[in-house]
Write a protein that holds these residues in place. Sequence first.
Motif, mmCIF file in Angstrom:
data_model
loop_
_atom_site.group_PDB
_atom_site.id
_atom_site.type_symbol
_atom_site.label_atom_id
_atom_site.label_comp_id
_atom_site.label_asym_id
_atom_site.label_seq_id
_atom_site.Cartn_x
_atom_site.Cartn_y
_atom_site.Cartn_z
ATOM 1 N N SER A 81 0.815 -1.209 0.000
ATOM 2 C CA SER A 81 0.000 0.000 0.000
ATOM 3 C C SER A 81 0.853 1.266 0.000
ATOM 4 C CB SER A 81 -0.919 0.031 1.233
ATOM 5 O OG SER A 81 -1.812 -1.048 1.218
ATOM 6 N N LEU A 82 2.139 1.132 0.340
ATOM 7 C CA LEU A 82 2.996 2.302 0.517
ATOM 8 C C LEU A 82 3.813 2.593 -0.734
ATOM 9 C CD1 LEU A 82 4.223 4.453 2.460
ATOM 10 C CD2 LEU A 82 5.947 2.736 3.052
ATOM 11 N N TRP A 83 3.848 3.876 -1.120
ATOM 12 C CA TRP A 83 4.721 4.332 -2.198
ATOM 13 C C TRP A 83 5.483 5.544 -1.693
ATOM 14 C CZ3 TRP A 83 6.029 8.638 -4.840
ATOM 15 C CH2 TRP A 83 6.740 8.474 -6.036
ATOM 16 N N VAL A 84 6.831 5.539 -1.834
ATOM 17 C CA VAL A 84 7.668 6.638 -1.373
ATOM 18 C C VAL A 84 8.594 7.068 -2.507
ATOM 19 C CG1 VAL A 84 9.306 7.435 0.370
ATOM 20 C CG2 VAL A 84 7.664 5.633 0.957
ATOM 21 N N GLY A 85 8.676 8.361 -2.780
ATOM 22 C CA GLY A 85 9.575 8.846 -3.826
ATOM 23 C C GLY A 85 9.416 10.332 -4.034
ATOM 24 N N THR A 86 10.133 10.863 -5.025
ATOM 25 C CA THR A 86 10.052 12.290 -5.349
ATOM 26 C C THR A 86 8.776 12.563 -6.150
ATOM 27 O OG1 THR A 86 11.212 12.069 -7.463
ATOM 28 C CG2 THR A 86 12.570 12.396 -5.476
ATOM 29 N N ILE A 87 8.407 13.823 -6.237
ATOM 30 C CA ILE A 87 7.197 14.148 -7.006
ATOM 31 C C ILE A 87 7.410 13.862 -8.492
ATOM 32 C CG2 ILE A 87 7.765 16.583 -7.385
ATOM 33 C CD1 ILE A 87 4.635 17.023 -6.853
#
Length: 254
Positions: A81-87
């Motif tokens: 469910s998690l997504w992490v990163g730059t815009i």
Amino acid sequence: MPYRNLTSEQMEAVIYNNNMLLSACPGSGKTRTLVSKLYHIIDHSDDLSIGKRKIIAITYTNIAADTIKDRLLSFGVESKSLWVGTIHSLCLQWIINPNINLVPRLCGGFTVIDEHERDAKISELKEVYDFGFFDSIDTSLTQDYKPRYPAGTKSHNLVTDYHKYLADNNYIDFDLILNISYRLLQSNPKLCKRLSRLFYHILVDEYQDTSEIQYEILKLIVIRKHTKITLIGDKEQAIYTGLGAIVKDKNELE
């Protein structure tokens, strides 16, 4: 434990389940609070009825994204469910790539230009147009895909040549990623609605480094009222205003 050493105010921010602006000074534990909030949302995903929706954490750098992922992994959290990163990564993965058929320029394939090649091309064009090596030239385009300088000026011509070079080589740069994403969202309300229903919560780390077009991209998603947003940072730590970052206060954000 993820909540160890949190103050009562930090814990209140962690469990608060609505739109929030969290502002605090350097060394006050903003990143720890962000990670704890991500952990809390994932840990209570059933209670929150998140289902297959995504929790999005936007960071300014890939290094910051890796730090957040590593901290969550240390707590035993590895959620689909998690997504992490730059815009920019968010725009590529969730806006541009799934809708590439709507962007004629990109239908034949594209590559994000390497920063070294970009800098070399701009240096070459500065020599052509008799600019100094350290002269600042804004190569980003307006939301109408036009140079930011008056037509006929050296700066305008340099930016025009730079973007012709990108188009001729099937390149896009980081600024174009944002431009294209904004235009896609602006012209496709159904896409905005779909992303709003997909993203349960967007958390923006170091929000004071956000540019106007980045705010607009987030706005087009959040305004649909299906996505919560948390902005974390410190307006006194705004160090990228020269690169287009805009510090907004609570009223402006609302």
